[in-house]
Design a protein around this motif. Structure first.
Motif, PDB file in Angstrom:
ATOM      1  N   VAL A 244      58.132  14.986  47.571  1.00 37.03           N
ATOM      2  CA  VAL A 244      58.580  13.639  47.907  1.00 37.03           C
ATOM      3  C   VAL A 244      60.094  13.603  47.750  1.00 37.03           C
ATOM      4  N   THR A 245      60.798  13.126  48.756  1.00 42.59           N
ATOM      5  CA  THR A 245      62.261  13.078  48.689  1.00 42.59           C
ATOM      6  C   THR A 245      62.780  11.695  48.332  1.00 42.59           C
ATOM      7  N   GLU A 246      61.936  10.677  48.514  1.00 40.48           N
ATOM      8  CA  GLU A 246      62.362   9.305  48.249  1.00 40.48           C
ATOM      9  C   GLU A 246      61.254   8.513  47.579  1.00 40.48           C
ATOM     10  N   PHE A 247      61.668   7.549  46.779  1.00 39.00           N
ATOM     11  CA  PHE A 247      60.740   6.577  46.204  1.00 39.00           C
ATOM     12  C   PHE A 247      61.090   5.198  46.751  1.00 39.00           C
ATOM     13  N   VAL A 248      60.076   4.348  46.816  1.00 38.90           N
ATOM     14  CA  VAL A 248      60.282   2.946  47.174  1.00 38.90           C
ATOM     15  C   VAL A 248      60.006   2.098  45.942  1.00 38.90           C
ATOM     16  N   LEU A 249      61.005   1.328  45.510  1.00 39.39           N
ATOM     17  CA  LEU A 249      60.844   0.441  44.354  1.00 39.39           C
ATOM     18  C   LEU A 249      60.218  -0.866  44.838  1.00 39.39           C
TER      19      LEU A 249
ATOM     20  N   TYR B 260      74.900  -0.734  31.233  1.00 37.36           N
ATOM     21  CA  TYR B 260      73.441  -0.847  31.123  1.00 37.36           C
ATOM     22  C   TYR B 260      72.858  -1.676  32.261  1.00 37.36           C
ATOM     23  N   THR B 261      73.395  -2.874  32.435  1.00 38.10           N
ATOM     24  CA  THR B 261      72.872  -3.756  33.484  1.00 38.10           C
ATOM     25  C   THR B 261      73.258  -3.269  34.878  1.00 38.10           C
ATOM     26  N   SER B 262      74.448  -2.674  35.012  1.00 37.29           N
ATOM     27  CA  SER B 262      74.901  -2.206  36.325  1.00 37.29           C
ATOM     28  C   SER B 262      74.087  -1.013  36.813  1.00 37.29           C
ATOM     29  N   THR B 263      73.377  -0.354  35.925  1.00 40.43           N
ATOM     30  CA  THR B 263      72.517   0.767  36.309  1.00 40.43           C
ATOM     31  C   THR B 263      71.239   0.279  36.991  1.00 40.43           C
ATOM     32  N   VAL B 264      70.789  -0.922  36.628  1.00 43.62           N
ATOM     33  CA  VAL B 264      69.479  -1.407  37.080  1.00 43.62           C
ATOM     34  C   VAL B 264      69.570  -2.613  38.024  1.00 43.62           C
ATOM     35  N   VAL B 265      70.375  -3.607  37.670  1.00 39.36           N
ATOM     36  CA  VAL B 265      70.340  -4.899  38.368  1.00 39.36           C
ATOM     37  C   VAL B 265      70.720  -4.815  39.846  1.00 39.36           C
ATOM     38  N   PRO B 266      71.791  -4.091  40.260  1.00 29.91           N
ATOM     39  CA  PRO B 266      72.112  -4.055  41.695  1.00 29.91           C
ATOM     40  C   PRO B 266      70.963  -3.574  42.566  1.00 29.91           C
ATOM     41  N   LYS B 267      70.251  -2.541  42.105  1.00 26.46           N
ATOM     42  CA  LYS B 267      69.111  -2.044  42.883  1.00 26.46           C
ATOM     43  C   LYS B 267      67.977  -3.063  42.884  1.00 26.46           C
ATOM     44  N   MET B 268      67.802  -3.773  41.777  1.00 21.82           N
ATOM     45  CA  MET B 268      66.776  -4.811  41.714  1.00 21.82           C
ATOM     46  C   MET B 268      67.105  -5.932  42.694  1.00 21.82           C
ATOM     47  N   LEU B 269      68.368  -6.328  42.760  1.00 25.95           N
ATOM     48  CA  LEU B 269      68.782  -7.383  43.689  1.00 25.95           C
ATOM     49  C   LEU B 269      68.580  -6.950  45.139  1.00 25.95           C
TER      50      LEU B 269
ATOM     51  N   GLU C 111      63.619  -3.570  51.557  1.00 20.55           N
ATOM     52  CA  GLU C 111      62.913  -2.502  50.860  1.00 20.55           C
ATOM     53  C   GLU C 111      63.925  -1.624  50.109  1.00 20.55           C
ATOM     54  N   ALA C 112      63.745  -1.500  48.809  1.00 24.61           N
ATOM     55  CA  ALA C 112      64.670  -0.727  47.978  1.00 24.61           C
ATOM     56  C   ALA C 112      64.215   0.725  47.929  1.00 24.61           C
ATOM     57  N   VAL C 113      64.946   1.604  48.614  1.00 24.28           N
ATOM     58  CA  VAL C 113      64.617   3.028  48.672  1.00 24.28           C
ATOM     59  C   VAL C 113      65.612   3.791  47.805  1.00 24.28           C
ATOM     60  N   ILE C 114      65.104   4.761  47.039  1.00 28.28           N
ATOM     61  CA  ILE C 114      65.960   5.561  46.172  1.00 28.28           C
ATOM     62  C   ILE C 114      65.472   7.007  46.203  1.00 28.28           C
ATOM     63  N   SER C 115      66.403   7.951  46.303  1.00 26.30           N
ATOM     64  CA  SER C 115      66.019   9.358  46.338  1.00 26.30           C
ATOM     65  C   SER C 115      65.476   9.787  44.980  1.00 26.30           C
ATOM     66  N   VAL C 116      64.747  10.893  44.970  1.00 23.61           N
ATOM     67  CA  VAL C 116      64.181  11.402  43.723  1.00 23.61           C
ATOM     68  C   VAL C 116      65.296  11.721  42.726  1.00 23.61           C
ATOM     69  N   ALA C 117      66.357  12.371  43.201  1.00 20.21           N
ATOM     70  CA  ALA C 117      67.472  12.736  42.325  1.00 20.21           C
ATOM     71  C   ALA C 117      68.141  11.503  41.741  1.00 20.21           C
TER      72      ALA C 117
ATOM     73  N   HIS D 123      55.468   5.080  46.029  1.00 24.09           N
ATOM     74  CA  HIS D 123      55.801   3.687  45.734  1.00 24.09           C
ATOM     75  C   HIS D 123      55.767   3.452  44.217  1.00 24.09           C
ATOM     76  N   ILE D 124      56.921   3.103  43.657  1.00 27.56           N
ATOM     77  CA  ILE D 124      57.030   2.833  42.223  1.00 27.56           C
ATOM     78  C   ILE D 124      56.830   1.334  41.991  1.00 27.56           C
ATOM     79  N   ASP D 125      55.808   0.991  41.239  1.00 30.11           N
ATOM     80  CA  ASP D 125      55.497  -0.424  40.997  1.00 30.11           C
ATOM     81  C   ASP D 125      56.384  -0.978  39.874  1.00 30.11           C
ATOM     82  N   HIS D 126      57.672  -1.045  40.150  1.00 32.82           N
ATOM     83  CA  HIS D 126      58.645  -1.555  39.192  1.00 32.82           C
ATOM     84  C   HIS D 126      59.932  -1.857  39.947  1.00 32.82           C
ATOM     85  N   PHE D 127      60.913  -2.500  39.255  1.00 28.43           N
ATOM     86  CA  PHE D 127      62.185  -2.777  39.933  1.00 28.43           C
ATOM     87  C   PHE D 127      63.257  -1.736  39.600  1.00 28.43           C
TER      88      PHE D 127
END
Length: 315
Positions: free
Chosen positions: A11-16, A75-84, A90-96, A174-178
């Motif tokens: 798998v090369t990508e995950f979907v949050l 801490y927040t800048s690592t998570v919140v922008p992708k959550m927003l 659709e929030a896509v993120i590579s495995v790496a 598909h990752i069931d999280h933000f």
């Protein structure tokens, strides 16, 4: 989606997925969390500016506070922008990048565990040993405590991610999280994740219970010491300082302990995400609210800084 084998990964990508099950609230969530995130950045930045610019705030307590503020911004800048992003599309993120996000977030969360314990220890020495405090909490000792806290978190995070990187992810993706949290990632692993799970559990127990135990011990001794002081302004000030710190600690440690040491207590993934919001968004907003709105010294330092800048602009 194309799946190509890369470093033992199919798998090369995950979907949050984020809060996919309450899509009708996405516009509201995006607006509210955008305001909170902006407030976290501005509030914690102002604390750092106040501490750096004011000679009066060059004390151990404010040195630790400035480090905590800087940590909260990262801490927040690592998570919140992708959550927003997930509230808009659709929030896509590579495995790496997913493993990198967990490494940074997990390391910073561990850093905060240790840093909060250091702050509690600092208040314990300041209140229980006021005459010896300058000697016990000298500049070199303060710097050593902070450097140890920062390094410890990244060592722990690096060990866990090194184990996670050995796992094979072959779908679904598909990752069931933000954000890329540990448990949802382990649920998607095709290879046996037990080693990573056991090591992470042991490290979570140590990194959560040991600092939390030190904090409880410090504040228990503080309460005993403060109760010996005659009723008056000194007692009120001591209790005010401790209660503000405990407000941050109780929310932060409580949610992390439930999710990482006793996850069976959370019976739905939606509830797990709500708990995660407490330590990714709510706790970081506590920091500027408690230490700027209720702290006269920080207020005065910011006023002096703004006055100086205003004067320089007029000149």
């Amino acid at each position: 989606m194309e799946t190509v084998s890369v470093v033992n990964q199919t798998v090369t990508e995950f979907v949050l997925l984020g809060f996919y099950d309450i899509a009708e609230l996405h516009p509201l969530f995006f607006t509210v969390l955008s305001v909170i995130y902006t407030s976290i950045i501005i509030g914690n930045t102002l604390i750092i500016v106040a501490v750096v610019s004011s000679q009066k705030l060059h004390t151990p307590m404010y040195f630790f506070l400035a480090n905590l503020s800087f940590l909260e911004i990262l801490y927040t800048s690592t998570v919140v922008p992708k959550m927003l992003e997930g509230f808009l599309k659709e929030a896509v993120i590579s495995v790496a990048h997913c493993l990198l996000q967990f490494f940074i977030f997990g390391s910073l969360a561990t850093d905060e565990c240790f840093l909060l314990a250091v702050m509690a220890y600092d208040r314990y020495l300041a209140i229980c040993y006021p005459l010896h405090y300058p000697l016990l909490m000298g500049p070199k000792w303060c710097l050593g405590l902070v450097v140890t806290a920062w390094l410890s978190g990244f060592i722990v995070g690096g060990l866990i991610v090194a184990l996670m990187a050995q796992l094979r992810f072959c779908g679904p993706n598909h990752i069931d999280h933000f954000y890329c949290d540990f448990t949802p990632l382990m649920d998607l692993a095709c290879s046996d994740p037990r080693v990573a799970q056991v090591v992470t559990f042991i490290l979570s127990v140590v990194c959560l219970t040991v600092p939390f135990g030190l904090i409880l011990t410090s504040y228990a001794r503080i309460v005993v010491a403060v109760l010996r002081v005659p009723v008056g302004a000194s007692r009120r000030k001591a209790f005010s300082t401790c209660s503000s710190h405990l407000a941050v600690v109780s929310t932060f440690y409580g949610t992390l302990i439930v999710l990482y040491i006793a996850p069976s207590a959370v019976h739905s993934q939606l509830l797990s995400k709500i708990f995660a919001l407490l330590y990714t968004v709510v706790t970081p907003i506590f920091n500027p609210v408690i230490y700027t709105l209720r702290n006269k010294e920080v207020h005065q330092a910011l006023r002096r800084f703004l006055h100086i800048k205003q004067t320089e602009t007029l000149d």
